[in-house]
Design a protein around this motif. Sequence first.
Motif, PDB file in Angstrom:
ATOM      1  N   PHE A   1       0.838  19.299  54.397  1.00  0.00           N
ATOM      2  CA  PHE A   1       0.857  18.011  55.081  1.00  0.00           C
ATOM      3  C   PHE A   1      -0.076  17.022  54.384  1.00  0.00           C
ATOM      4  CE2 PHE A   1      -0.807  14.921  58.078  1.00  0.00           C
ATOM      5  CZ  PHE A   1       0.367  14.322  58.489  1.00  0.00           C
ATOM      6  N   TYR A   2      -1.233  17.487  53.930  1.00  0.00           N
ATOM      7  CA  TYR A   2      -2.187  16.609  53.258  1.00  0.00           C
ATOM      8  C   TYR A   2      -1.587  15.976  52.011  1.00  0.00           C
ATOM      9  CZ  TYR A   2      -6.528  14.946  51.170  1.00  0.00           C
ATOM     10  OH  TYR A   2      -7.510  14.165  50.600  1.00  0.00           O
ATOM     11  N   GLN A   3      -0.764  16.688  51.291  1.00  0.00           N
ATOM     12  CA  GLN A   3      -0.124  16.116  50.110  1.00  0.00           C
ATOM     13  C   GLN A   3       0.765  14.935  50.491  1.00  0.00           C
ATOM     14  OE1 GLN A   3      -1.107  16.923  47.004  1.00  0.00           O
ATOM     15  NE2 GLN A   3      -2.547  18.122  48.216  1.00  0.00           N
ATOM     16  N   ASP A   4       1.520  15.050  51.591  1.00  0.00           N
ATOM     17  CA  ASP A   4       2.327  13.919  52.056  1.00  0.00           C
ATOM     18  C   ASP A   4       1.444  12.800  52.606  1.00  0.00           C
ATOM     19  OD1 ASP A   4       4.852  14.608  51.286  1.00  0.00           O
ATOM     20  OD2 ASP A   4       5.440  15.464  53.208  1.00  0.00           O
ATOM     21  N   TYR A   5       0.340  13.168  53.278  1.00  0.00           N
ATOM     22  CA  TYR A   5      -0.624  12.185  53.762  1.00  0.00           C
ATOM     23  C   TYR A   5      -1.104  11.307  52.599  1.00  0.00           C
ATOM     24  CZ  TYR A   5      -5.256  10.554  55.416  1.00  0.00           C
ATOM     25  OH  TYR A   5      -6.351   9.806  55.739  1.00  0.00           O
ATOM     26  N   LEU A   6      -1.469  11.937  51.494  1.00  0.00           N
ATOM     27  CA  LEU A   6      -1.931  11.170  50.328  1.00  0.00           C
ATOM     28  C   LEU A   6      -0.827  10.284  49.759  1.00  0.00           C
ATOM     29  CD1 LEU A   6      -4.069  13.853  48.477  1.00  0.00           C
ATOM     30  CD2 LEU A   6      -4.888  11.916  49.835  1.00  0.00           C
ATOM     31  N   ARG A   7       0.398  10.769  49.792  1.00  0.00           N
ATOM     32  CA  ARG A   7       1.529   9.998  49.262  1.00  0.00           C
ATOM     33  C   ARG A   7       1.763   8.730  50.086  1.00  0.00           C
ATOM     34  NH1 ARG A   7       6.464   9.751  50.880  1.00  0.00           N
ATOM     35  NH2 ARG A   7       6.371  11.622  52.167  1.00  0.00           N
ATOM     36  N   VAL A   8       1.641   8.816  51.413  1.00  0.00           N
ATOM     37  CA  VAL A   8       1.923   7.661  52.274  1.00  0.00           C
ATOM     38  C   VAL A   8       0.677   6.863  52.639  1.00  0.00           C
ATOM     39  CG1 VAL A   8       4.005   8.717  53.224  1.00  0.00           C
ATOM     40  CG2 VAL A   8       1.837   8.931  54.483  1.00  0.00           C
ATOM     41  N   LYS A   9      -0.502   7.347  52.279  1.00  0.00           N
ATOM     42  CA  LYS A   9      -1.742   6.669  52.672  1.00  0.00           C
ATOM     43  C   LYS A   9      -1.772   5.187  52.298  1.00  0.00           C
ATOM     44  CE  LYS A   9      -6.737   6.995  52.713  1.00  0.00           C
ATOM     45  NZ  LYS A   9      -7.922   7.725  52.267  1.00  0.00           N
ATOM     46  N   PRO A  10      -1.255   4.765  51.148  1.00  0.00           N
ATOM     47  CA  PRO A  10      -1.272   3.326  50.861  1.00  0.00           C
ATOM     48  C   PRO A  10      -0.582   2.478  51.949  1.00  0.00           C
ATOM     49  CG  PRO A  10      -0.804   4.539  48.864  1.00  0.00           C
ATOM     50  CD  PRO A  10      -0.767   5.540  49.995  1.00  0.00           C
TER      51      PRO A  10
ATOM     52  N   CYS B   1     -10.343   5.388  56.424  1.00  0.00           N
ATOM     53  CA  CYS B   1      -9.551   6.513  56.937  1.00  0.00           C
ATOM     54  C   CYS B   1     -10.227   7.826  56.543  1.00  0.00           C
ATOM     55  CB  CYS B   1      -8.143   6.506  56.352  1.00  0.00           C
ATOM     56  SG  CYS B   1      -7.156   5.102  56.841  1.00  0.00           S
ATOM     57  N   ALA B   2     -10.154   8.804  57.427  1.00  0.00           N
ATOM     58  CA  ALA B   2     -10.722  10.117  57.123  1.00  0.00           C
ATOM     59  C   ALA B   2      -9.754  11.201  57.568  1.00  0.00           C
ATOM     60  CB  ALA B   2     -12.060  10.282  57.825  1.00  0.00           C
ATOM     61  N   PHE B   3      -9.624  12.219  56.729  1.00  0.00           N
ATOM     62  CA  PHE B   3      -8.765  13.366  57.005  1.00  0.00           C
ATOM     63  C   PHE B   3      -9.627  14.605  56.917  1.00  0.00           C
ATOM     64  CE2 PHE B   3      -6.093  16.915  55.966  1.00  0.00           C
ATOM     65  CZ  PHE B   3      -4.865  16.675  56.567  1.00  0.00           C
TER      66      PHE B   3
END
Length: 90
Positions: free
Chosen positions: A15-24, A35-37
């Motif tokens: 999930f974190y990999q997708d989080y980084l992809r959509v974070k922008p 933002c913090a994860f």
Amino acid sequence: MNLMLTATCDNTDAFYQDYLRVKPEFAEWCDISRCAFGKVNDTNLIELFFDVDKAKLGAWLAKPETQAMFKAHNFVPTRYTFDPLQLPSG
């Protein structure tokens, strides 16, 4: 509004990999610089968001791409709002 969420998912690292992809995209609805994860364990996580525009967040959450990402990871969030703690001076 400030937002904290706890969530379960199938795999926090995936999930974190997708989080980084959509974070922008978060810049559309919050202060992206704060933002913090946090990974709690393999299936639980915590996220913090600040200065959230509730209407714009709702629009982002409703996007088919966002919903597909959540579904792909079996992402189940519990959302909380919070305010900074004001302590008396003295």
